[in-house]
Write an enzyme that holds these catalytic residues in place. Structure first.
Site, PDB file in Angstrom:
ATOM      1  N   ASP A  14       0.791  -1.235   0.000  1.00 53.96           N
ATOM      2  CA  ASP A  14       0.000   0.000   0.000  1.00 53.96           C
ATOM      3  C   ASP A  14       0.821   1.282   0.000  1.00 53.96           C
ATOM      4  O   ASP A  14       0.390   2.284  -0.577  1.00 53.96           O
ATOM      5  CB  ASP A  14      -0.960   0.002   1.198  1.00 53.96           C
ATOM      6  CG  ASP A  14      -2.171  -0.909   0.971  1.00 53.96           C
ATOM      7  OD1 ASP A  14      -2.456  -1.238  -0.200  1.00 53.96           O
ATOM      8  OD2 ASP A  14      -2.818  -1.286   1.964  1.00 53.96           O
ATOM      9  N   TYR A  74      -9.698  -0.227   3.017  1.00 56.29           N
ATOM     10  CA  TYR A  74      -9.200  -0.263   4.388  1.00 56.29           C
ATOM     11  C   TYR A  74      -8.833   1.117   4.902  1.00 56.29           C
ATOM     12  O   TYR A  74      -8.372   1.970   4.139  1.00 56.29           O
ATOM     13  CB  TYR A  74      -7.943  -1.138   4.474  1.00 56.29           C
ATOM     14  CG  TYR A  74      -8.199  -2.468   5.098  1.00 56.29           C
ATOM     15  CD1 TYR A  74      -8.461  -3.578   4.320  1.00 56.29           C
ATOM     16  CD2 TYR A  74      -8.203  -2.610   6.485  1.00 56.29           C
ATOM     17  CE1 TYR A  74      -8.717  -4.805   4.897  1.00 56.29           C
ATOM     18  CE2 TYR A  74      -8.455  -3.839   7.059  1.00 56.29           C
ATOM     19  CZ  TYR A  74      -8.716  -4.929   6.272  1.00 56.29           C
ATOM     20  OH  TYR A  74      -8.967  -6.127   6.845  1.00 56.29           O
TER      21      TYR A  74
END
Ligand code: NAG
Ligand code: NAG
Ligand code: NAG
Ligand code: NAG
Ligand code: CU
Length: 681
Positions: A317, A404
């Site tokens: 990420d 998320y």
């Protein structure tokens, strides 16, 4: 019957019929009920042949009834002493009223008890006075130049080391010198080596051993911890943090708070970057460097599903999306408390033009009701109840990487500790399915996750956040030391003990020595020290990395996602500082092949001793989804600490002031039995 019979009596306690409201069966005994128990027991002679221990009867109540084993079973009985067998006469607290409650003595103790109830306060004072009236003890104390009238002795439980000390209630008494004109902290002045074995029932010294002749008894200088009282109280030197925004932010990024000074900024790839963190012990002392730079270097999220639509899901990420780029403005009053300060970020867009992302970092002082340090002293002339509140500075950013949300907290404590915490929320990555009920899933069909609701599987996955921590403990040249604990066998000639653990310091020479896989049964502490800067007593100054709940990757080392994220192969790595080695998954992570990772750099096995070194720590989470994660997940958190270890010469917040009424503007302190009253300001 043996002397302990009284302790095993079972009381069938009945409630007074006058009681208007019926108590809950799990309520503890009331004041009146305890008095009733006492008078009933006192009117029943415990034994026809009382032994010395019964001359002063023991009433160590067990006032915590066991919960009923099932909703329908009778409520538990209050019972006496330890360790009684389960009640033989089930009854209830609300059974028929009676004026003379029956006493059951159906439970008899074993004829040779192998254990006793806990020490009472008269045991404690008796043990101490018995020891201190023994001429051998007095002589030993005088030989050390101490006044026997200024000694405190405490009975220590002797444990069990074989038959020679059985069948008597014994205590091993340890003494301390009292320097009440200097300190209330007598524990720091042990009369080392003096052990007195006292028979608690007979009230006699069994033996006296002194193996500490020549060991000085410290005078207690600098050990008092009280805010008031004591002629030589330490005084308050520290600025009080707390009560709102007790910090300053200079030039938009330099943060000064309590005994910390640090630089904070938002980075498009790393999110929060904390730099040049310095700390000092008390006002007026020099700032000392702790960390040159720290940030989340990469965040690896592999999913545990090999099918066409899922096998490739192993996100990086930070390198693939950017934690700062994904950080959105924080929601005031909800993401951060009322007293938060917000920082903007200036990022550049894809065309290179700058733009402002407002409120991406918040800073706030946290007063959570935790304790920074405390002590209540029972064994002193005057009662001491001394406590200091824990006040911390939190720096927070939330990265919303697609589904998320990652909440990153850097929390600085006044005692020098840095806590780095990651909390996860947001949405599961779910997989659609025809199944509506687990009962429809054939045995041989692995869902690779949890059916969290009809037609949706939450696929199992991991989250690994790898932090770059360029610690500079009192300067750049540091070493990594594994303080390795191992079991040591002891021979019967040396001690009644068979084993203890010892620890030895292993200084990591090269990068291979700095690779750590955590293992509870082969434990180490992980110190980053400055070998050239010694403490007052000669220990190298340092910080230790303290892992908490974490997870390691279970993937095959040659599995493509694991190869690309090989920085998760160990929990800790140490590398020599290299300005090109900041991104654990490589400078370019998107579609990377794993040829520029921390694991590759570490394979060069460069020297790391007494050098500017970088510590890498990976905080991991295994995530097997559950129904509560649907439709949006309650946060789960984990953290690790960077904690001073021999960095300060003593507790650095010894001189912090306690809080008083006006220091807590939000809630009124409550009176006994009252619920808190909080003002909204
Ligand atoms: C404390 O008392 C001891 C013993 O009476 C004495 O020797 C010492 O000088 C005193 N110290 C102070 C700081 O008053
Ligand atoms: C799911 O299956 C269980 C039996 O395994 C059954 O008791 C339950 O009623 C089912 N639920 C639905 C909504 O079909
Ligand atoms: C750190 O160590 C290097 C040698 O490895 C030395 O050249 C340098 O002067 C040291 N720096 C400090 C601040 O001690
Ligand atoms: C610094 O890192 C880069 C990238 O890994 C590497 O090419 C270079 O050799 C390193 N320098 C040293 C001195 O290790
Ligand atoms: Cu997850």
């Amino acid at each position: 019957m043996e002397s302990l019979a009284v302790l095993l009596l079972l009381l069938l306690l009945l409630l007074s019929s006058l009681t208007s409201s019926s108590p809950h069966p799990l309520d503890p005994l009331t004041f009146t009920e305890i008095s009733t128990v006492r008078s009933i027991l006192s009117s029943h002679p415990p034994s026809p042949t009382p032994t010395p221990s019964l001359q002063s009867p023991l009433f160590p109540f067990s006032n915590h009834p066991k919960p009923p084993s099932s909703p329908g079973s009778p409520p538990p009985l209050p019972s006496l002493a330890a360790p009684p067998s389960p009640p033989t006469h089930p009854t209830s607290r609300t059974s028929s009223p009676s004026t003379s409650p029956p006493v059951s003595s159906s439970l008899t103790p074993p004829s040779h008890p192998s254990a006793f109830p806990r020490l009472t306060s008269s045991d404690i004072s008796r043990a101490s006075s018995t020891a201190l009236s023994d001429p051998r003890v007095i002589r030993t104390i005088q030989n050390r130049g101490l006044d026997p009238s200024r000694i405190n002795c405490l009975p220590l439980s002797p444990g069990w080391f074989g038959p020679q000390e059985e069948n008597r209630r014994l205590a091993k008494v340890q003494c301390f010198a009292l320097f009440y004109n200097i300190t209330a902290n007598f524990y720091m002045s042990p009369v080392e080596g003096l052990t007195v074995l006292v028979d608690l029932d007979v009230g006699a010294v069994v033996w006296v051993r002194d193996e500490g002749r020549g060991i000085p008894v410290p005078t207690g200088e600098g050990t008092d911890y009280r805010y008031t009282g004591g002629a030589a109280r330490p005084g308050v030197m520290m600025e009080r943090a707390g009560g709102g925004t007790g910090f300053e932010v200079e030039g938009g990024h330099m943060v000064k708070w309590g005994n910390w000074e640090l630089h904070v900024k938002a980075d498009e790839r790393a999110g929060i970057v904390v730099s040049t963190a310095k700390v000092r012990e008390a006002e007026g002392e020099d700032w000392r460097t702790v960390m040159y730079k720290g940030f989340a270097s990469e965040l690896f999220v592999p999913y545990m599903e090999g099918s066409e639509g899922w096998y490739f899901r192993g996100y990086m990420d930070a390198g693939e999306y950017g934690l700062g780029s994904c950080a959105m403005p924080l929601v005031r009053l909800n993401d951060c408390p009322r007293n938060a300060y917000y920082m903007d970020a200036v990022f550049s867009g894809e065309d290179g033009r700058p733009f402002v992302r407002p409120d991406v970092i918040c800073l706030f002082e946290r007063y959570t009701g935790d304790v920074a340090w405390r002590h209540s002293e029972l064994f002193s002339d005057e009662p001491i109840h001394e406590s200091r509140p824990k006040v911390t500075l939190v720096i927070r950013m939330v990265a919303s990487v697609g589904n998320y949300d990652y909440i990153f907290d850097w929390e600085f404590q006044q005692d020098g500790l840095i806590k780095i915490k990651v909390s996860l929320s947001g949405m599961l990555m779910v997989k659609g399915t025809a199944y509506q009920n687990i009962s429809q899933v054939p045995k041989e069909h692995d869902l690779h996750g949890t059916l969290v609701t009809e037609n949706l599987i939450g696929i199992a996955h991991d989250h690994f956040i790898t932090f770059y921590l360029d610690m500079d403990i009192d300067g750049p040249n540091n070493s990594f030391v594994k303080v390795h604990m191992t079991k040591q066998q002891i021979s019967p000639q040396e001690s009644p003990r068979k084993s203890i653990y010892k620890f030895n310091r292993e200084v990591a020479k090269t990068e291979k020595d700095g690779r750590i896989k955590l293992n509870l049964y082969d434990p180490s502490e992980f110190h980053i020290v400055n070998p050239a800067r010694l403490s007052k007593v000669g220990n190298p100054t340092g910080y230790k990395l303290v892992p908490a709940a974490t997870a390691a990757s279970l993937l095959d080392l040659t599995d493509p996602p694991q190869l690309r994220s090989a920085f998760t192969n160990n929990q800790i790595w140490i590398t020599p500082y290299n300005e090109s080695e900041e991104w654990a998954g490589g400078l370019f992570a998107y579609q990377s092949r794993g040829d520029d990772t921390l694991a590759v750099w570490s394979d060069r096995n460069r020297p790391i001793e007494n050098k500017d070194i970088v510590t890498w720590y990976t905080l991991g989470f295994h995530h097997i989804p559950c129904q509560e994660d649907y439709p949006i997940m309650p946060t789960v958190s984990s953290s690790f600490d960077l904690k001073p270890v021999n960095f300060f010469d003593k507790n650095p917040i010894l001189r912090a002031a306690p809080y008083f009424e006006d220091d807590l503007p939000v809630c009124e302190t409550t009176a006994r039995g009252e619920l808190p009253k909080c003002n909204s300001i």
